[in-house]
Design a protein around this motif. Structure first.
Motif, PDB file in Angstrom:
ATOM      1  N   GLY A  51      -4.889   2.923  -0.243  1.00  0.00           N
ATOM      2  CA  GLY A  51      -5.245   2.146  -1.656  1.00  0.00           C
ATOM      3  C   GLY A  51      -4.599   0.780  -1.327  1.00  0.00           C
ATOM      4  N   ILE A  52      -3.255   0.773  -0.661  1.00  0.00           N
ATOM      5  CA  ILE A  52      -2.437  -0.717  -0.459  1.00  0.00           C
ATOM      6  C   ILE A  52      -3.280  -1.228   0.646  1.00  0.00           C
ATOM      7  CG2 ILE A  52      -0.434  -1.484   0.652  1.00  0.00           C
ATOM      8  CD1 ILE A  52       1.036   0.677  -0.951  1.00  0.00           C
ATOM      9  N   ALA A  53      -3.954  -0.435   1.596  1.00  0.00           N
ATOM     10  CA  ALA A  53      -4.688  -1.236   2.885  1.00  0.00           C
ATOM     11  C   ALA A  53      -5.963  -1.763   2.283  1.00  0.00           C
ATOM     12  CB  ALA A  53      -5.002  -0.032   3.837  1.00  0.00           C
ATOM     13  N   PRO A  63       6.586  -5.942   0.929  1.00  0.00           N
ATOM     14  CA  PRO A  63       7.465  -4.751   0.705  1.00  0.00           C
ATOM     15  C   PRO A  63       7.380  -4.293  -0.505  1.00  0.00           C
ATOM     16  CG  PRO A  63       8.979  -6.199   1.683  1.00  0.00           C
ATOM     17  CD  PRO A  63       7.438  -6.984   1.728  1.00  0.00           C
ATOM     18  N   VAL A  64       7.217  -4.982  -1.473  1.00  0.00           N
ATOM     19  CA  VAL A  64       6.998  -4.533  -3.080  1.00  0.00           C
ATOM     20  C   VAL A  64       5.894  -3.865  -3.320  1.00  0.00           C
ATOM     21  CG1 VAL A  64       6.666  -5.431  -5.595  1.00  0.00           C
ATOM     22  CG2 VAL A  64       8.197  -6.822  -3.779  1.00  0.00           C
ATOM     23  N   ASP A  65       4.984  -3.951  -2.598  1.00  0.00           N
ATOM     24  CA  ASP A  65       3.457  -3.028  -2.524  1.00  0.00           C
ATOM     25  C   ASP A  65       4.064  -1.714  -2.299  1.00  0.00           C
ATOM     26  OD1 ASP A  65       1.899  -5.572  -3.153  1.00  0.00           O
ATOM     27  OD2 ASP A  65       1.906  -5.900  -1.060  1.00  0.00           O
ATOM     28  N   PHE A  66       4.966  -1.515  -1.570  1.00  0.00           N
ATOM     29  CA  PHE A  66       5.078   0.122  -1.275  1.00  0.00           C
ATOM     30  C   PHE A  66       6.286   0.641  -2.071  1.00  0.00           C
ATOM     31  CE2 PHE A  66       3.605  -2.325   2.500  1.00  0.00           C
ATOM     32  CZ  PHE A  66       2.662  -1.504   3.024  1.00  0.00           C
ATOM     33  N   ALA A  67       6.546   0.152  -3.398  1.00  0.00           N
ATOM     34  CA  ALA A  67       7.568   0.682  -4.279  1.00  0.00           C
ATOM     35  C   ALA A  67       7.179   2.059  -4.656  1.00  0.00           C
ATOM     36  CB  ALA A  67       7.848  -0.377  -5.436  1.00  0.00           C
ATOM     37  N   ALA A  68       6.206   2.379  -4.941  1.00  0.00           N
ATOM     38  CA  ALA A  68       5.780   3.616  -5.392  1.00  0.00           C
ATOM     39  C   ALA A  68       5.861   4.709  -4.375  1.00  0.00           C
ATOM     40  CB  ALA A  68       4.503   3.853  -6.135  1.00  0.00           C
ATOM     41  N   VAL A  69       5.559   4.142  -3.135  1.00  0.00           N
ATOM     42  CA  VAL A  69       5.534   5.304  -1.839  1.00  0.00           C
ATOM     43  C   VAL A  69       7.097   5.636  -1.573  1.00  0.00           C
ATOM     44  CG1 VAL A  69       4.858   5.413   0.351  1.00  0.00           C
ATOM     45  CG2 VAL A  69       3.395   4.390  -0.836  1.00  0.00           C
ATOM     46  N   ILE A  70       7.966   4.620  -1.451  1.00  0.00           N
ATOM     47  CA  ILE A  70       9.241   4.567  -1.034  1.00  0.00           C
ATOM     48  C   ILE A  70       9.909   5.570  -2.209  1.00  0.00           C
ATOM     49  CG2 ILE A  70      11.368   3.429  -0.721  1.00  0.00           C
ATOM     50  CD1 ILE A  70       9.670   1.101   0.226  1.00  0.00           C
ATOM     51  N   ASP A  71       9.621   5.537  -3.519  1.00  0.00           N
ATOM     52  CA  ASP A  71      10.223   6.250  -4.628  1.00  0.00           C
ATOM     53  C   ASP A  71       9.869   7.536  -4.470  1.00  0.00           C
ATOM     54  OD1 ASP A  71      11.834   6.109  -6.998  1.00  0.00           O
ATOM     55  OD2 ASP A  71      10.216   6.889  -7.984  1.00  0.00           O
ATOM     56  N   GLN A  72       8.416   7.920  -4.227  1.00  0.00           N
ATOM     57  CA  GLN A  72       8.096   9.233  -3.931  1.00  0.00           C
ATOM     58  C   GLN A  72       8.961   9.813  -2.986  1.00  0.00           C
ATOM     59  OE1 GLN A  72       4.023  10.006  -3.783  1.00  0.00           O
ATOM     60  NE2 GLN A  72       4.230  11.855  -3.134  1.00  0.00           N
ATOM     61  N   SER A  73       8.892   8.892  -1.715  1.00  0.00           N
ATOM     62  CA  SER A  73       9.530   9.750  -0.515  1.00  0.00           C
ATOM     63  C   SER A  73      10.923   9.965  -0.536  1.00  0.00           C
ATOM     64  CB  SER A  73       9.011   8.712   0.695  1.00  0.00           C
ATOM     65  OG  SER A  73       7.606   8.354   0.870  1.00  0.00           O
ATOM     66  N   LEU A  74      11.577   9.118  -1.089  1.00  0.00           N
ATOM     67  CA  LEU A  74      13.098   9.290  -1.320  1.00  0.00           C
ATOM     68  C   LEU A  74      13.514  10.430  -2.196  1.00  0.00           C
ATOM     69  CD1 LEU A  74      14.203   5.494  -0.880  1.00  0.00           C
ATOM     70  CD2 LEU A  74      14.584   7.230   0.803  1.00  0.00           C
ATOM     71  N   VAL A 117      -1.068   2.709   7.005  1.00  0.00           N
ATOM     72  CA  VAL A 117      -1.133   3.969   6.790  1.00  0.00           C
ATOM     73  C   VAL A 117      -0.170   4.766   7.747  1.00  0.00           C
ATOM     74  CG1 VAL A 117      -2.729   6.018   6.953  1.00  0.00           C
ATOM     75  CG2 VAL A 117      -3.640   3.775   5.840  1.00  0.00           C
ATOM     76  N   GLY A 118       0.072   4.304   8.744  1.00  0.00           N
ATOM     77  CA  GLY A 118       1.016   4.992   9.752  1.00  0.00           C
ATOM     78  C   GLY A 118       2.368   4.808   9.469  1.00  0.00           C
ATOM     79  N   LEU A 119       2.617   4.038   8.273  1.00  0.00           N
ATOM     80  CA  LEU A 119       4.148   4.047   7.639  1.00  0.00           C
ATOM     81  C   LEU A 119       4.282   5.303   7.058  1.00  0.00           C
ATOM     82  CD1 LEU A 119       4.217   0.547   6.087  1.00  0.00           C
ATOM     83  CD2 LEU A 119       5.925   1.489   7.590  1.00  0.00           C
ATOM     84  N   GLY A 120       3.449   6.187   6.426  1.00  0.00           N
ATOM     85  CA  GLY A 120       3.480   7.500   5.681  1.00  0.00           C
ATOM     86  C   GLY A 120       4.255   8.553   6.549  1.00  0.00           C
ATOM     87  N   GLU A 121       3.935   8.602   7.829  1.00  0.00           N
ATOM     88  CA  GLU A 121       4.524   9.841   8.830  1.00  0.00           C
ATOM     89  C   GLU A 121       5.837   9.027   9.195  1.00  0.00           C
ATOM     90  OE1 GLU A 121       0.991   8.651   8.846  1.00  0.00           O
ATOM     91  OE2 GLU A 121       0.142  10.551   8.821  1.00  0.00           O
TER      92      GLU A 121
END
Length: 157
Positions: A51-53, A63-74, A117-121
Protein backbone atom coordinates in the motif's frame (compact mmCIF):
# COMPACT_ATOMS: atom_id res chain seq x y z
CA UNK A 1 28.46 -16.18 7.38
CA UNK A 2 31.51 -17.98 8.65
CA UNK A 3 33.00 -20.53 6.28
CA UNK A 4 32.92 -24.08 7.56
CA UNK A 5 30.18 -23.34 10.09
CA UNK A 6 27.17 -25.63 10.10
CA UNK A 7 23.84 -23.87 10.30
CA UNK A 8 20.46 -25.32 11.08
CA UNK A 9 18.31 -23.12 8.86
CA UNK A 10 14.60 -22.73 9.55
CA UNK A 11 12.03 -20.76 7.59
CA UNK A 12 9.22 -19.07 9.47
CA UNK A 13 6.30 -17.55 7.64
CA UNK A 14 2.57 -17.05 7.65
CA UNK A 15 0.92 -17.30 11.05
CA UNK A 16 4.17 -18.27 12.78
CA UNK A 17 5.20 -14.63 12.51
CA UNK A 18 1.84 -13.19 13.50
CA UNK A 19 2.95 -11.41 16.66
CA UNK A 20 -0.41 -9.67 17.07
CA UNK A 21 -1.98 -12.95 18.19
CA UNK A 22 1.11 -14.12 20.00
CA UNK A 23 1.42 -17.02 17.57
CA UNK A 24 5.11 -16.43 16.94
CA UNK A 25 7.07 -18.66 19.25
CA UNK A 26 10.27 -20.58 19.15
CA UNK A 27 10.30 -24.15 20.34
CA UNK A 28 12.90 -25.12 22.94
CA UNK A 29 14.74 -27.25 20.39
CA UNK A 30 14.93 -24.26 18.07
CA UNK A 31 16.40 -22.09 20.80
CA UNK A 32 19.33 -24.41 21.30
CA UNK A 33 20.02 -25.46 17.72
CA UNK A 34 18.91 -22.86 15.22
CA UNK A 35 21.72 -20.67 14.04
CA UNK A 36 19.96 -19.00 11.17
CA UNK A 37 16.30 -18.36 10.63
CA UNK A 38 14.70 -16.83 7.59
CA UNK A 39 11.50 -15.07 8.50
CA UNK A 40 8.75 -13.45 6.48
CA UNK A 41 7.31 -10.09 7.34
CA UNK A 42 4.90 -10.11 10.26
CA UNK A 43 1.35 -10.99 9.33
CA UNK A 44 -0.30 -8.16 7.38
CA UNK A 45 2.88 -6.10 7.04
CA UNK A 46 3.53 -7.02 3.41
CA UNK A 47 0.08 -5.75 2.40
CA UNK A 48 0.72 -2.49 4.28
CA UNK A 49 4.06 -2.10 2.53
CA UNK A 50 2.50 -2.73 -0.89
CA UNK A 51 0.00 0.00 0.00
CA UNK A 52 2.83 2.39 0.82
CA UNK A 53 4.59 1.48 -2.43
CA UNK A 54 1.44 2.03 -4.49
CA UNK A 55 0.79 5.35 -2.83
CA UNK A 56 4.31 6.58 -3.49
CA UNK A 57 5.01 5.38 -6.99
CA UNK A 58 5.36 8.93 -8.25
CA UNK A 59 6.36 10.77 -5.09
CA UNK A 60 8.99 10.51 -2.37
CA UNK A 61 8.56 8.30 0.66
CA UNK A 62 9.32 9.36 4.20
CA UNK A 63 10.14 7.35 7.34
CA UNK A 64 6.85 8.66 8.76
CA UNK A 65 5.00 6.62 6.11
CA UNK A 66 6.14 3.45 7.90
CA UNK A 67 4.95 4.34 11.42
CA UNK A 68 2.15 1.73 11.53
CA UNK A 69 4.43 -1.01 10.19
CA UNK A 70 7.12 -0.22 12.75
CA UNK A 71 4.62 -0.05 15.59
CA UNK A 72 3.13 -3.44 14.67
CA UNK A 73 6.58 -5.00 14.24
CA UNK A 74 7.92 -3.73 17.56
CA UNK A 75 4.90 -4.96 19.55
CA UNK A 76 6.65 -8.25 20.32
CA UNK A 77 9.76 -6.57 21.72
CA UNK A 78 7.83 -4.01 23.74
CA UNK A 79 6.43 -6.94 25.70
CA UNK A 80 9.95 -8.35 26.16
CA UNK A 81 12.20 -5.40 26.86
CA UNK A 82 11.77 -1.67 26.46
CA UNK A 83 15.54 -1.19 26.25
CA UNK A 84 15.93 -3.73 23.43
CA UNK A 85 12.88 -2.29 21.71
CA UNK A 86 14.49 1.16 21.65
CA UNK A 87 17.73 -0.25 20.19
CA UNK A 88 15.84 -2.11 17.48
CA UNK A 89 13.71 0.95 16.76
CA UNK A 90 16.93 2.92 16.22
CA UNK A 91 18.29 0.24 13.87
CA UNK A 92 15.01 0.26 11.93
CA UNK A 93 15.19 4.06 11.66
CA UNK A 94 18.63 3.71 10.06
CA UNK A 95 17.25 1.07 7.65
CA UNK A 96 14.44 3.43 6.72
CA UNK A 97 16.78 6.36 6.11
CA UNK A 98 18.85 4.22 3.76
CA UNK A 99 15.73 2.97 1.96
CA UNK A 100 14.29 6.48 1.60
CA UNK A 101 17.57 7.72 0.09
CA UNK A 102 17.82 4.75 -2.28
CA UNK A 103 14.16 5.08 -3.25
CA UNK A 104 14.66 8.76 -4.13
CA UNK A 105 17.73 7.98 -6.25
CA UNK A 106 16.06 5.16 -8.17
CA UNK A 107 14.01 5.69 -11.32
CA UNK A 108 12.72 2.13 -11.82
CA UNK A 109 9.28 1.79 -10.20
CA UNK A 110 9.58 -2.00 -9.77
CA UNK A 111 12.87 -1.64 -7.92
CA UNK A 112 11.38 1.14 -5.81
CA UNK A 113 8.48 -1.16 -4.89
CA UNK A 114 10.89 -3.97 -4.03
CA UNK A 115 12.87 -1.62 -1.77
CA UNK A 116 9.74 -0.81 0.19
CA UNK A 117 8.24 -4.29 0.37
CA UNK A 118 11.62 -5.85 1.21
CA UNK A 119 11.68 -3.86 4.43
CA UNK A 120 9.09 -6.24 5.89
CA UNK A 121 11.48 -9.18 6.02
CA UNK A 122 14.40 -7.05 7.16
CA UNK A 123 12.43 -5.53 10.03
CA UNK A 124 10.94 -8.88 11.00
CA UNK A 125 14.36 -10.57 11.02
CA UNK A 126 15.77 -7.89 13.31
CA UNK A 127 12.82 -8.11 15.71
CA UNK A 128 12.79 -11.93 15.75
CA UNK A 129 16.55 -12.18 16.38
CA UNK A 130 16.27 -9.70 19.25
CA UNK A 131 13.25 -11.53 20.70
CA UNK A 132 15.06 -14.85 20.59
CA UNK A 133 18.15 -13.36 22.23
CA UNK A 134 15.98 -12.08 25.09
CA UNK A 135 14.33 -15.49 25.44
CA UNK A 136 17.68 -17.27 25.43
CA UNK A 137 19.49 -14.70 27.54
CA UNK A 138 22.34 -14.39 25.06
CA UNK A 139 23.31 -12.60 21.84
CA UNK A 140 23.41 -15.68 19.66
CA UNK A 141 20.94 -14.86 16.92
CA UNK A 142 21.58 -12.15 14.39
CA UNK A 143 19.43 -10.62 11.70
CA UNK A 144 20.80 -10.93 8.20
CA UNK A 145 19.61 -9.55 4.93
CA UNK A 146 18.96 -12.36 2.46
CA UNK A 147 21.48 -10.73 0.13
CA UNK A 148 24.15 -11.61 2.71
CA UNK A 149 23.36 -15.29 2.21
CA UNK A 150 24.03 -15.30 -1.52
CA UNK A 151 27.47 -16.20 -2.78
CA UNK A 152 27.73 -13.54 -5.46
CA UNK A 153 30.77 -15.20 -7.03
CA UNK A 154 28.53 -18.01 -8.29
CA UNK A 155 26.01 -15.67 -9.90
CA UNK A 156 26.16 -14.77 -13.55
CA UNK A 157 24.26 -12.01 -15.24
Amino acid sequence: MAAGTNYNIKKYGGESVDNTRGAFAMQDSDRSSTRLAVVSAFSGVTNKLFGIAAGHSKKKISPVDFAAVIDQSLALLRNDSHEVSLKVEHAIAQMLEQTVASHAACTDSLIQEDMIVGLGERISALVVASHWNIMGGRDEFVAVDLADLVDRSTLSV
